[in-house]
Design a protein around this motif. Structure first.
Motif, short mmCIF file in Angstrom:
data_model
loop_
_atom_site.label_atom_id
_atom_site.label_comp_id
_atom_site.label_asym_id
_atom_site.label_seq_id
_atom_site.Cartn_x
_atom_site.Cartn_y
_atom_site.Cartn_z
N LEU A 14 -2.56 19.40 36.40
CA LEU A 14 -1.68 18.81 37.42
C LEU A 14 -2.43 17.84 38.33
O LEU A 14 -1.86 16.86 38.79
CB LEU A 14 -1.03 19.91 38.27
CG LEU A 14 0.16 20.62 37.63
CD1 LEU A 14 0.56 21.84 38.46
CD2 LEU A 14 1.35 19.68 37.50
N VAL A 15 -3.67 18.14 38.64
CA VAL A 15 -4.44 17.25 39.52
C VAL A 15 -5.76 16.86 38.86
O VAL A 15 -6.25 17.56 37.98
CB VAL A 15 -4.77 17.89 40.90
CG1 VAL A 15 -3.51 18.19 41.67
CG2 VAL A 15 -5.63 19.12 40.74
N GLY A 52 -2.99 13.43 42.52
CA GLY A 52 -2.07 13.49 41.39
C GLY A 52 -2.34 12.35 40.42
O GLY A 52 -2.87 11.31 40.80
N VAL A 63 -11.17 16.17 35.30
CA VAL A 63 -10.03 17.08 35.14
C VAL A 63 -10.56 18.36 34.50
O VAL A 63 -11.23 18.29 33.47
CB VAL A 63 -8.94 16.45 34.26
CG1 VAL A 63 -7.91 17.48 33.83
CG2 VAL A 63 -8.27 15.29 34.99
N ILE A 108 3.93 15.26 36.95
CA ILE A 108 3.93 16.32 37.96
C ILE A 108 5.21 17.16 37.89
O ILE A 108 5.18 18.37 38.06
CB ILE A 108 3.73 15.72 39.37
CG1 ILE A 108 2.32 15.11 39.47
CG2 ILE A 108 3.97 16.73 40.47
CD1 ILE A 108 2.15 14.13 40.59
#
Lengths: 215, 215
Positions: B33-34, B51, B83, B131
């Protein structure tokens, strides 16, 4: 005790989300398994995930003595460490107000190599107990050779910031008044799965309590 | 198509964990997600969570036009994006061989601001759908003012590396042979919780299928 923000650790965006208590910083750090360690190499940023553990107002970072980011960080250069926990996705009425719920900590400082054997052993205990509570006493202790093959860095938590978002969407008043779309939060949860015993174990083994009972 | 590593994106440690297929890079990025975006500010590293969304071999990053890291990254300076997904804790027989199972991607490059209105809208759709899949069509679209208040950066995935650890502990032969301690993996799972409707909703609302049905 509150945090002591400097200009670079002062949160400019979303100031209402800055949390100033040191206890909140500790809680965010303690809840995460990995951090992201950033250093500058040849003028460019390098960020890599790494294990860490907290001891009071110090975090210890570790890795192989050959790991580039650890080697760079050990030369007394500035580092930045980010720890992020994502708690959910915020479905707003508008695309623009979509967001995430999260807990975030960012630490600035200079990492210092931990070389004193006694302190290094202490740091490795802190790191081990962070990643796998109970393992320091249960597992076979490190040999002198293994200790030598591990780099440990200490980073002071003096210059740190915490930012937390929780709760429902922050939609515009007009969108709320229109009541034309659903809005809410979809929480993201993490939990431990069933322990997977190593296939190389011989005979019958009960999974130790420090593994089965992990919070 | 394989990744094209340069010296700084070449994995030095744990080479056997480097995964060279571009599909693996895409899969790691798509599962998170981030990301953590690192830039250099006044000679020091700054890393912050943000994001993102992937479109082919580009990732889009976004944030407020006031966010410092986005502002810095938009000036054509080198950036690094990491990530990381943690999949479990590896309980080895020895403290030294304790580890984590994880999927990690690191991207180096120069972020380019996305200013063309049509491309910016496309990038925001990619980000929103990453997202909150389904929200682009469901939620109220961005106004011109909201679009102007959002910075979007594009980062090419040309220079990237992927590292994955999975499976049981890698204990020393002597420790395995001794068979004196349990070893295995405690998997870390994430799942979506029950949707939490915004208290400001008026009347009865069914939670939309793109929220309840999220993978």
């Amino acid at each position: 005790m509150t945090l002591s923000p400097t200009p670079r650790s002062t949160i400019n965006r979303g100031k209402h989300r800055a949390v100033t208590e040191r206890e909140a910083l500790h809680a965010v750090l303690d809840a995460a398994l990995v951090c992201h360690l950033a250093v500058v190499v040849d003028g460019a940023p390098l960020v890599l995930p790494t294990g860490f553990g907290r001891d009071g107002d110090t975090i210890f970072l570790h890795g192989s003595t050959g790991a580039r980011s650890l080697r760079e960080a050990a030369t007394g250069v500035p580092v930045c460490v980010a720890v992020t926990l994502v708690d959910g996705v915020v479905y707003a009425r508008s695309v623009f107000d979509h967001s995430m719920n999260y807990r975030s900590a960012v630490v600035h400082g200079t990492a210092v190599p931990v070389t004193d054997p006694e302190r290094k052993a202490h740091a490795l205990k802190v790191l081990t107990e962070h990643i796998a509570p109970g393992s320091w006493d249960y597992a076979r202790p490190p040999t002198a050779k293994e200790l030598a093959a591990t780099s440990v860095l200490a980073l002071d938590l003096t210059e740190a910031s915490v930012k937390i978002r929780s709760g429902p969407p922050g939609d515009e008043d007009e969108d709320v008044a229109a009541n034309a779309r659903w809005a809410g939060v979809l929480p993201l949860r993490t939990h431990w799965g069933e322990p997977e015993p190593d296939p190389l174990l011989v005979g019958e083994w009960a999974v130790p309590e420090h593994v089965t009972g992990r919070d």
